[in-house]
Design a protein around this motif. Structure first.
Motif, PDB file in Angstrom:
ATOM      1  N   TYR A  70       0.550  -0.986  -0.100  1.00  0.00           N
ATOM      2  CA  TYR A  70      -0.015  -0.473   0.133  1.00  0.00           C
ATOM      3  C   TYR A  70       1.091   1.163   0.202  1.00  0.00           C
ATOM      4  O   TYR A  70       0.553   1.692  -0.136  1.00  0.00           O
ATOM      5  N   GLY A  71       1.715   1.198   0.931  1.00  0.00           N
ATOM      6  CA  GLY A  71       2.816   2.191   1.223  1.00  0.00           C
ATOM      7  C   GLY A  71       3.621   3.058  -0.682  1.00  0.00           C
ATOM      8  O   GLY A  71       3.587   4.066  -0.958  1.00  0.00           O
ATOM      9  N   LEU A  72       3.852   1.227  -1.315  1.00  0.00           N
ATOM     10  CA  LEU A  72       4.002   1.489  -2.589  1.00  0.00           C
ATOM     11  C   LEU A  72       2.552   2.037  -3.731  1.00  0.00           C
ATOM     12  O   LEU A  72       3.556   2.917  -4.465  1.00  0.00           O
ATOM     13  N   LEU A  73       2.214   1.858  -3.620  1.00  0.00           N
ATOM     14  CA  LEU A  73       0.726   2.543  -4.621  1.00  0.00           C
ATOM     15  C   LEU A  73       0.874   4.037  -4.175  1.00  0.00           C
ATOM     16  O   LEU A  73       0.736   4.780  -5.067  1.00  0.00           O
ATOM     17  N   MET A  74       0.660   4.014  -2.587  1.00  0.00           N
ATOM     18  CA  MET A  74       0.434   5.452  -2.567  1.00  0.00           C
ATOM     19  C   MET A  74       1.859   5.887  -2.624  1.00  0.00           C
ATOM     20  O   MET A  74       1.561   7.880  -4.021  1.00  0.00           O
ATOM     21  N   ALA A  75       3.299   5.591  -2.584  1.00  0.00           N
ATOM     22  CA  ALA A  75       4.369   6.199  -3.405  1.00  0.00           C
ATOM     23  C   ALA A  75       3.784   6.743  -5.001  1.00  0.00           C
ATOM     24  O   ALA A  75       3.976   8.253  -5.189  1.00  0.00           O
ATOM     25  N   ILE A  76       2.624   6.229  -5.327  1.00  0.00           N
ATOM     26  CA  ILE A  76       3.337   5.973  -7.263  1.00  0.00           C
ATOM     27  C   ILE A  76       2.245   6.625  -7.670  1.00  0.00           C
ATOM     28  O   ILE A  76       2.228   8.212  -8.236  1.00  0.00           O
ATOM     29  N   SER A  77       0.940   6.366  -6.248  1.00  0.00           N
ATOM     30  CA  SER A  77      -0.525   7.962  -6.854  1.00  0.00           C
ATOM     31  C   SER A  77       0.364   9.459  -6.492  1.00  0.00           C
ATOM     32  O   SER A  77      -0.099  10.722  -7.125  1.00  0.00           O
ATOM     33  N   LYS A  78       1.259  10.002  -5.538  1.00  0.00           N
ATOM     34  CA  LYS A  78       1.648  11.048  -5.027  1.00  0.00           C
ATOM     35  C   LYS A  78       3.255  11.493  -5.600  1.00  0.00           C
ATOM     36  O   LYS A  78       2.881  12.190  -5.315  1.00  0.00           O
ATOM     37  N   PHE A  79       3.809  10.842  -6.121  1.00  0.00           N
ATOM     38  CA  PHE A  79       4.776  11.516  -6.562  1.00  0.00           C
ATOM     39  C   PHE A  79       4.868  12.454  -7.833  1.00  0.00           C
ATOM     40  O   PHE A  79       4.004  12.137  -7.968  1.00  0.00           O
ATOM     41  N   ASP A  80       5.820  13.496  -7.570  1.00  0.00           N
ATOM     42  CA  ASP A  80       5.354  14.494  -8.813  1.00  0.00           C
ATOM     43  C   ASP A  80       6.666  14.518  -9.056  1.00  0.00           C
ATOM     44  O   ASP A  80       8.325  14.815  -8.849  1.00  0.00           O
ATOM     45  N   PHE A  81       6.906  14.868 -10.578  1.00  0.00           N
ATOM     46  CA  PHE A  81       8.251  14.604 -11.360  1.00  0.00           C
ATOM     47  C   PHE A  81       9.478  16.242 -10.640  1.00  0.00           C
ATOM     48  O   PHE A  81       9.841  15.914 -10.712  1.00  0.00           O
ATOM     49  N   SER A  82       8.780  16.623 -10.524  1.00  0.00           N
ATOM     50  CA  SER A  82       9.190  18.360  -9.905  1.00  0.00           C
ATOM     51  C   SER A  82       9.877  18.363  -8.621  1.00  0.00           C
ATOM     52  O   SER A  82      10.884  19.072  -7.877  1.00  0.00           O
ATOM     53  N   TYR A  83       9.954  16.587  -7.685  1.00  0.00           N
ATOM     54  CA  TYR A  83      10.847  16.744  -7.008  1.00  0.00           C
ATOM     55  C   TYR A  83      12.281  16.589  -7.193  1.00  0.00           C
ATOM     56  O   TYR A  83      12.434  17.070  -6.241  1.00  0.00           O
TER      57      TYR A  83
END
Length: 231
Positions: free
Chosen positions: A52-65
């Motif tokens: 679930y943590g991995l799923l959240m990371a994919i959903s929330k990741f922003d390339f601008s980071y």
């Protein structure tokens, strides 16, 4: 297709890309789980939370980071693993809430024997001399692990997934539903928990919360529509 391109497509809403990227990055989850001495009987549950943590990371990741995906994902995955260990221990729920929860269950058994039906929230409160609010909070704090596709008692085809998703469920859909659930108000979430987590019928929920069955039916329909909108 390289990993970066796959992630871009996943972020654009491509469900196949989302699931493929998720599967390719599960090795990150397994490598992090190796840091912990996990009992074999608990491993699947910990793995589920880590995923679930991995799923959240994919959903929330922003390339601008400006960081690699793995750099961003690791803290989220570890956070879910640590949360599992925190929440799975009975000591993590305050002792008073745990004791009240056990007291409530005992009261429900006693009242069901006396009344020959499920007791209302007010009847439970009067029986153990506690407030409705404290009882709701204790029940809310001790809900069992949530399952998106667990069937509930009054309809063999009635699952939360079937009610909020018109298409075949995917990993992408699952994380969307979980994120939407977190945005519900406390009363709305409690009704969904009683119906879909604990498997109670609408009549049982109405008796437990001191509403009419018609009110629960209308509220449930309204909440499911709200979930669809949030998703």
């Amino acid at each position: 297709m390289d990993n970066l391109e796959l992630l871009k497509k996943a972020k654009e809403g491509d469900k196949e890309a989302f699931e493929e990227f998720y599967k390719e990055n599960q090795k990150l989850v397994y490598s992090l789980l190796k840091r912990y001495n996990i009992h074999k009987n608990e491993y699947e549950d910990v793995l589920s939370d880590a995923n679930y943590g991995l799923l959240m990371a994919i959903s929330k990741f922003d390339f601008s980071y400006g960081v690699n995906f793995s750099t961003y994902a690791v803290p989220l995955i570890l956070g879910e693993i640590k949360r599992h260990f925190r929440d799975s221990s009975l000591l993590r729920v305050s002792r008073s809430k745990k004791e009240l929860y056990l007291k409530i269950n005992k009261a429900i058994d006693e009242l069901e024997s006396l009344l020959l039906r499920s007791p209302t929230l007010d009847e439970i409160a009067n029986h153990i001399n506690e407030t409705r609010e404290d009882i709701i909070e204790a029940l809310d704090s001790n809900n069992k692990v949530f399952s998106l596709d667990e069937e509930i008692s009054d309809d063999n085809d009635n699952t939360l997934i079937n009610n909020v998703s018109d298409k075949g469920i995917s990993i992408f859909d699952q994380v969307s539903i979980k994120l939407a659930l977190e945005k519900l108000e406390k009363k709305e979430r409690l009704i969904i928990e009683l119906r879909y987590f604990d498997g109670l019928s609408q009549q049982e929920v109405s008796e437990r919360l001191n509403y009419s069955q018609v009110q629960i039916s209308r509220l449930e329909t309204k909440i499911l529509e709200k979930l669809k909108t949030l998703i």
